[in-house]
Design an enzyme around this catalytic site. Structure first.
Site, PDB file in Angstrom:
ATOM      1  N   LYS A  26      -0.191  28.389  17.107  1.00 28.61           N
ATOM      2  CA  LYS A  26       0.943  28.351  17.279  1.00 28.61           C
ATOM      3  C   LYS A  26       2.123  27.436  17.602  1.00 28.61           C
ATOM      4  O   LYS A  26       3.275  27.558  16.984  1.00 28.61           O
ATOM      5  CB  LYS A  26       0.935  29.100  18.595  1.00 28.61           C
ATOM      6  CG  LYS A  26       0.330  30.098  19.078  1.00 28.61           C
ATOM      7  CD  LYS A  26       1.412  31.334  18.752  1.00 28.61           C
ATOM      8  CE  LYS A  26       1.756  33.003  19.543  1.00 28.61           C
ATOM      9  NZ  LYS A  26      -0.074  33.439  19.823  1.00 28.61           N
ATOM     10  N   SER A  62       2.575  34.687  26.781  1.00 33.36           N
ATOM     11  CA  SER A  62       1.290  34.539  27.355  1.00 33.36           C
ATOM     12  C   SER A  62      -0.089  33.385  27.089  1.00 33.36           C
ATOM     13  O   SER A  62      -0.549  32.900  27.918  1.00 33.36           O
ATOM     14  CB  SER A  62       0.230  35.502  27.580  1.00 33.36           C
ATOM     15  OG  SER A  62       0.198  35.491  25.890  1.00 33.36           O
ATOM     16  N   GLU A  64      -6.837  43.767  14.856  1.00 32.38           N
ATOM     17  CA  GLU A  64      -6.227  43.515  16.264  1.00 32.38           C
ATOM     18  C   GLU A  64      -7.332  44.381  17.393  1.00 32.38           C
ATOM     19  O   GLU A  64      -8.928  44.763  16.809  1.00 32.38           O
ATOM     20  CB  GLU A  64      -5.217  44.673  16.033  1.00 32.38           C
ATOM     21  CG  GLU A  64      -4.112  44.449  15.500  1.00 32.38           C
ATOM     22  CD  GLU A  64      -2.809  46.490  15.921  1.00 32.38           C
ATOM     23  OE1 GLU A  64      -2.061  45.718  16.269  1.00 32.38           O
ATOM     24  OE2 GLU A  64      -3.638  47.370  15.528  1.00 32.38           O
ATOM     25  N   GLY A  97      -5.549  47.634  21.512  1.00 36.83           N
ATOM     26  CA  GLY A  97      -3.852  47.334  21.696  1.00 36.83           C
ATOM     27  C   GLY A  97      -3.903  47.419  19.518  1.00 36.83           C
ATOM     28  O   GLY A  97      -3.509  46.352  19.341  1.00 36.83           O
ATOM     29  N   SER A 101      -7.911  32.175  15.483  1.00 34.37           N
ATOM     30  CA  SER A 101      -7.056  31.422  14.692  1.00 34.37           C
ATOM     31  C   SER A 101      -5.929  30.114  16.570  1.00 34.37           C
ATOM     32  O   SER A 101      -5.102  29.657  16.517  1.00 34.37           O
ATOM     33  CB  SER A 101      -5.740  32.502  15.640  1.00 34.37           C
ATOM     34  OG  SER A 101      -6.623  33.349  16.587  1.00 34.37           O
TER      35      SER A 101
HETATM   36  C1  LIG Z   1      -0.316  34.421  19.981  1.00 37.50           C
HETATM   37  C2  LIG Z   1      -2.261  34.402  19.387  1.00 37.50           C
HETATM   38  C3  LIG Z   1      -2.509  35.385  17.982  1.00 37.50           C
HETATM   39  C4  LIG Z   1      -1.672  36.633  17.306  1.00 37.50           C
HETATM   40  O1  LIG Z   1      -0.460  36.062  16.751  1.00 37.50           O
HETATM   41  P1  LIG Z   1       0.829  36.940  16.450  1.00 37.50           P
HETATM   42  O2  LIG Z   1       1.722  36.132  15.133  1.00 37.50           O
HETATM   43  O3  LIG Z   1       1.379  37.177  17.632  1.00 37.50           O
HETATM   44  O4  LIG Z   1       0.071  38.231  15.678  1.00 37.50           O
HETATM   45  C5  LIG Z   1      -4.000  35.551  17.524  1.00 37.50           C
HETATM   46  N1  LIG Z   1      -4.344  34.588  17.921  1.00 37.50           N
HETATM   47  C6  LIG Z   1      -3.432  33.903  19.075  1.00 37.50           C
HETATM   48  C7  LIG Z   1      -5.285  32.472  19.334  1.00 37.50           C
HETATM   49  C8  LIG Z   1      -2.749  33.761  18.991  1.00 37.50           C
HETATM   50  O5  LIG Z   1      -2.800  32.518  20.102  1.00 37.50           O
END
Ligand SMILES: *Cc1c(COP(=O)(O)O)cnc(C)c1O
Length: 328
Positions: free
Chosen positions: A63, A88, A214, A218, A314
């Site tokens: 992010k 969140s 996903e 959800g 991520s």
């Molecule tokens: C926000 C987030 C996601 C999802 O990302 P999007 O761009 O909203 O699809 C996945 N993994 C982590 C760790 C995140 O913080």
């Protein structure tokens, strides 16, 4: 612009050149996170897996890429006013850190039940926090009111060209470092990471299949992809707290519709197994949402044997108590 024109007023969509611009802005600011491989993961799948470790990114998730790119792109007048974000957790931390680096005021609207470690981290980066009730209040309305009252610029966590472009730099680096890929697995909440990744993959590794992943509970993205239009769902319940979005965005959906191969889902139980696998085999902590892509690749949902496969891990933001509880 990609795809067929929308009948509604034209809306600016991100392109690969936006991803390249973001990569230049981020070069000396974001970490170029490592790409890891695992013999055990390769043996298990028959594929060559390349894990892009965004759990090791600044503020603990990809992010930061989109948040910093969006803050950096602000006009001088907007920078002087400051930004508001609703999140969140990981987008909140990322915006707060980007604001601190760039000297821009940040106000973050967070749900009361956000993980305490994420609230604390956001505050520690200098974000001003406004709490709301995830199940009763409309966070977009709260952010909108703050923006109107205080002249703040809203930077949403996914439905924004500069945010999507910034997120796409993770896949750009992965392909630069690992080489061309046959398939790429990307977790999916609102679709910022997936749409940016798809733009990068299409440009740098043509023919690469791109899968969004996903939480089972959800699956609005999967339903939207199959229906050909944005489907809205109630707030889902899953341990993947970074992917509890209720709908894709007007900027992420068209890119996903046109460039993504399919959307897959995984259960919370599979996420826990994958967290354990990443901890024991890759020696890394990944948060549940961060395990979505790896869980799908390891679960054999689509054939990957013999292929070169990218997986974006991520994020890694989970406190030790929650980690212990999930793995117990
Ligand atoms: C926000 C987030 C996601 C999802 O990302 P999007 O761009 O909203 O699809 C996945 N993994 C982590 C760790 C995140 O913080």
């Amino acid at each position: 612009m990609i795809g067929t024109p929308d009948p509604k007023p034209a809306i600016a969509l991100p392109s690969f050149s936006d991803v390249q611009t973001a990569a230049r802005r981020l070069r000396d600011v974001a970490h170029r996170t490592p790409v890891m491989t695992s013999r055990i993961a390769d043996d298990r799948t028959g594929a060559s897996l390349f894990f892009k470790c965004e759990n090791l990114q600044r503020a603990g998730a990809f992010k930061f890429r989109g948040a910093y790119n969006a803050v950096k792109a602000l006009s001088p007048a907007d920078r002087a006013r400051g930004v508001v974000a609703f999140s969140s957790g990981n987008h909140a931390q990322a915006i707060a850190l980007a604001g601190r680096i760039e000297g821009v005021r940040t106000v973050i609207v967070m749900p009361e039940d956000a993980p305490p470690s994420k609230v604390e981290a956001t505050r520690a980066y200098g974000g001003e926090i406004v709490m709301y009730d995830r199940y009763a209040d409309d966070r977009e309305a709260i952010a909108g009111r703050l923006a109107a009252e205080q002249g703040l610029v809203t930077i949403p966590s996914y439905d924004h060209v500069d945010v999507i472009a910034g997120q796409g730099t993770a896949a750009l680096e992965l392909i630069e470092d690992a080489g061309p890929l046959d398939a790429l697995f990307v977790c999916l909440g609102g679709g910022g990471l997936l749409s940016g990744s798809a733009l990068a993959a299409q440009a740098l590794s043509p023919g690469c299949r791109v899968y969004g992943v996903e939480p089972e509970a959800g699956n609005d993205g999967q339903r939207s992809f199959r229906a050909g239009e944005i489907v809205r769902i109630a707030v889902p319940v899953s341990i993947a707290d970074g992917a509890l979005t209720t709908h894709l965005g007007h900027r992420t959906f068209p890119v996903i519709r046109d460039l993504v191969t399919d959307i897959l889902t995984v259960s919370d139980a599979a996420l826990v197994d994958t967290m354990r696998f990443i901890l024991e085999r890759l020696k890394m902590v990944a948060e549940p949402t961060g395990c979505l892509a790896a869980a799908a690749a390891l679960a054999d949902l689509v054939p990957i044997s013999g292929l070169r496969v990218g997986i974006i891990v991520s994020g890694g933001n989970i406190d030790s108590r929650a980690l212990g509880r999930l793995l117990a």
